[in-house]
Scaffold this active site. Structure first.
Site, PDB file in Angstrom:
ATOM      1  N   GLY A  25       0.937  -1.331   0.010  1.00  0.00           N
ATOM      2  CA  GLY A  25       0.050   0.067  -0.238  1.00  0.00           C
ATOM      3  C   GLY A  25       0.620   1.162  -0.090  1.00  0.00           C
ATOM      4  N   ALA A  26       0.021   2.245   0.676  1.00  0.00           N
ATOM      5  CA  ALA A  26       0.799   3.375   0.058  1.00  0.00           C
ATOM      6  C   ALA A  26       1.673   4.329  -1.114  1.00  0.00           C
ATOM      7  CB  ALA A  26       2.184   3.740   1.804  1.00  0.00           C
ATOM      8  N   LEU A  27       0.494   4.144  -2.087  1.00  0.00           N
ATOM      9  CA  LEU A  27       0.778   3.400  -3.367  1.00  0.00           C
ATOM     10  C   LEU A  27       1.091   5.264  -4.112  1.00  0.00           C
ATOM     11  CD1 LEU A  27      -2.012   1.501  -4.909  1.00  0.00           C
ATOM     12  CD2 LEU A  27       0.139   0.950  -3.768  1.00  0.00           C
ATOM     13  N   HIS A  28       2.550   4.826  -4.866  1.00  0.00           N
ATOM     14  CA  HIS A  28       3.282   6.191  -4.980  1.00  0.00           C
ATOM     15  C   HIS A  28       2.805   6.546  -7.128  1.00  0.00           C
ATOM     16  CE1 HIS A  28       6.689   3.996  -4.930  1.00  0.00           C
ATOM     17  NE2 HIS A  28       6.465   4.361  -3.832  1.00  0.00           N
ATOM     18  N   HIS A  31       4.737   2.904  -8.199  1.00  0.00           N
ATOM     19  CA  HIS A  31       3.472   2.415  -7.633  1.00  0.00           C
ATOM     20  C   HIS A  31       2.864   1.559  -9.253  1.00  0.00           C
ATOM     21  CE1 HIS A  31       4.373   1.550  -3.522  1.00  0.00           C
ATOM     22  NE2 HIS A  31       4.729   0.418  -3.731  1.00  0.00           N
ATOM     23  N   GLY A 141       9.331  -3.743  -8.399  1.00  0.00           N
ATOM     24  CA  GLY A 141      10.626  -2.606  -8.641  1.00  0.00           C
ATOM     25  C   GLY A 141      11.694  -2.717  -8.205  1.00  0.00           C
ATOM     26  N   LYS A 143      14.045  -0.634  -7.750  1.00  0.00           N
ATOM     27  CA  LYS A 143      14.504   0.098  -6.219  1.00  0.00           C
ATOM     28  C   LYS A 143      15.361  -0.856  -5.343  1.00  0.00           C
ATOM     29  CE  LYS A 143      12.262   2.084  -3.438  1.00  0.00           C
ATOM     30  NZ  LYS A 143      12.960   1.402  -1.715  1.00  0.00           N
ATOM     31  N   ASP A 144      14.129  -1.674  -5.651  1.00  0.00           N
ATOM     32  CA  ASP A 144      14.769  -3.041  -4.103  1.00  0.00           C
ATOM     33  C   ASP A 144      15.046  -4.228  -4.760  1.00  0.00           C
ATOM     34  OD1 ASP A 144      12.433  -1.593  -2.018  1.00  0.00           O
ATOM     35  OD2 ASP A 144      11.256  -2.363  -3.354  1.00  0.00           O
ATOM     36  N   SER A 180       7.179   4.603  -0.530  1.00  0.00           N
ATOM     37  CA  SER A 180       6.524   4.899   0.438  1.00  0.00           C
ATOM     38  C   SER A 180       6.954   5.018   1.740  1.00  0.00           C
ATOM     39  CB  SER A 180       5.684   3.725   0.854  1.00  0.00           C
ATOM     40  OG  SER A 180       5.341   3.101   0.046  1.00  0.00           O
TER      41      SER A 180
HETATM   42  O1  PAF Z   1       8.123  -4.385  -1.942  1.00  0.00           O
HETATM   43  C1  PAF Z   1       7.349  -4.548  -1.071  1.00  0.00           C
HETATM   44  O2  PAF Z   1       6.637  -3.555  -0.705  1.00  0.00           O
HETATM   45  C2  PAF Z   1       7.169  -5.568   0.073  1.00  0.00           C
HETATM   46  O3  PAF Z   1       8.473  -6.275   0.142  1.00  0.00           O
HETATM   47  C3  PAF Z   1       6.343  -6.603  -0.751  1.00  0.00           C
HETATM   48  C4  PAF Z   1       7.156  -7.461  -1.536  1.00  0.00           C
HETATM   49  C5  PAF Z   1       4.807  -5.994  -1.308  1.00  0.00           C
HETATM   50  C6  PAF Z   1       6.047  -7.918   0.084  1.00  0.00           C
HETATM   51  O4  PAF Z   1       5.225  -7.233   1.771  1.00  0.00           O
END
Ligand code: PAF
Length: 286
Positions: A25-28, A31, A141, A143-144, A180
């Site tokens: 959540g906390a979409l931006h 996302h 993403g 980024k991660d 987020s």
């Molecule tokens: O990247 C994220 O927002 C979280 O780590 C994920 C992949 C939704 C798992 O909770």
């Protein structure tokens, strides 16, 4: 767009092969770009919205993590999602839930070194969500970067038959990767946070000028990180093995500004070394 509160509602709403965008959540806008990518091939786009407790360590921000289902629904729908799946805690972790997925040694390096159990929590919830959603592909993403690498490994090792797709990092005008957690930054910290992409950009510029020494590249990056409490700045191969100057590499950074932990990375390609610099300055890179 349908908001599904349970797996039963989710299954009733799915109307074709699923492209899945797991989120907390906390979409931006970052996302939104994942959702647009998921929707590009006409598949049924499911976005999950679940703040996963098992990936937060003690003293981390599980309780304070921003939650805004209405705001998330507006962004997801606008970006082309058909279903926003917002399950209850009990649906994801029923009382008798006992399984943990251990993604192996990579889960204990870089971000995993200071966040024990984090990637096991991520892998476990993502695989459970895969089971509930039944996607043919899932978008994460870049980024991660380490999360993406670990989920690709898990999908391969467990033969999940799900394509794991990495999507470009979306950046603010000053280069800061959207996250987020940027919402936690004070006005002064937000200004300082641009030091992360600047550090990557300076190292990438040196790389583009022919520098290949890992220690020198890291030192160039570190010098730009004034005010950031650095966790790590490390050069690795693109697969997160030890750095090899001859092959595709990635420079990864993690640090704190006050209570906010930020991460970022840049891919360095010895066959097109100027690419990283150019892409970082256009807010997106592949
Ligand atoms: O990247 C994220 O927002 C979280 O780590 C994920 C992949 C939704 C798992 O909770």
């Amino acid at each position: 767009m349908i908001i599904a509160r349970s797996a039963t509602e989710l299954r009733a709403a799915i109307n074709g092969p699923v492209s899945f965008v797991p989120t907390m959540g906390a979409l931006h806008a970052g996302h939104a770009s994942l959702i647009r990518l998921a929707a590009a091939d006409g598949s049924c786009v499911v976005v999950s919205d679940f703040v996963n407790p098992s990936q937060f360590g003690e003293g981390e921000d599980f309780e304070s993590y921003p939650r805004d289902l209405d705001g998330d629904a507006a962004i997801a729908e606008q970006a082309g999602a058909q279903i926003l799946y917002a399950p209850s805690m009990a649906e994801i972790y029923p009382p008798d839930f006992a399984t943990t997925i251990d993604p192996g040694p990579l889960a204990h390096e870089l971000c995993g070194a200071l966040r024990p159990g984090h990637f096991a929590g991520v892998a476990t919830v993502v695989v459970r969500l895969f089971g509930l959603v039944g996607p043919r592909r899932a978008i994460f993403g870049r980024k991660d970067y380490q999360q993406l690498a670990i989920l690709q490994l898990v999908a391969k090792d467990l033969a999940l038959g799900i394509e794991i797709v990495g999507a470009p990092t979306i950046r603010d005008a000053d280069g800061l990767a959207l996250s987020s957690r940027n919402a936690y930054l004070s006005a002064a910290e937000r200004v300082q946070a641009a030091a992360l992409p600047v550090a990557l950009q300076r190292a990438a510029a040196a790389y583009a000028n022919g520098e290949r020494d890992a220690a020198i590249l890291a030192a160039i990056g570190r010098n730009a990180l004034d005010g950031v409490e650095l966790e790590y700045l490390e050069l690795r191969s693109a697969e997160l093995a030890p750095y090899d100057p001859e092959h595709l590499a990635v420079l990864l950074v993690a640090g704190h500004l006050g209570a906010t932990r930020l991460i970022d990375n840049i891919v360095l390609d010895p066959t097109a070394p100027e690419h990283a610099v150019a892409q970082l300055s256009t807010k997106e890179y592949a």
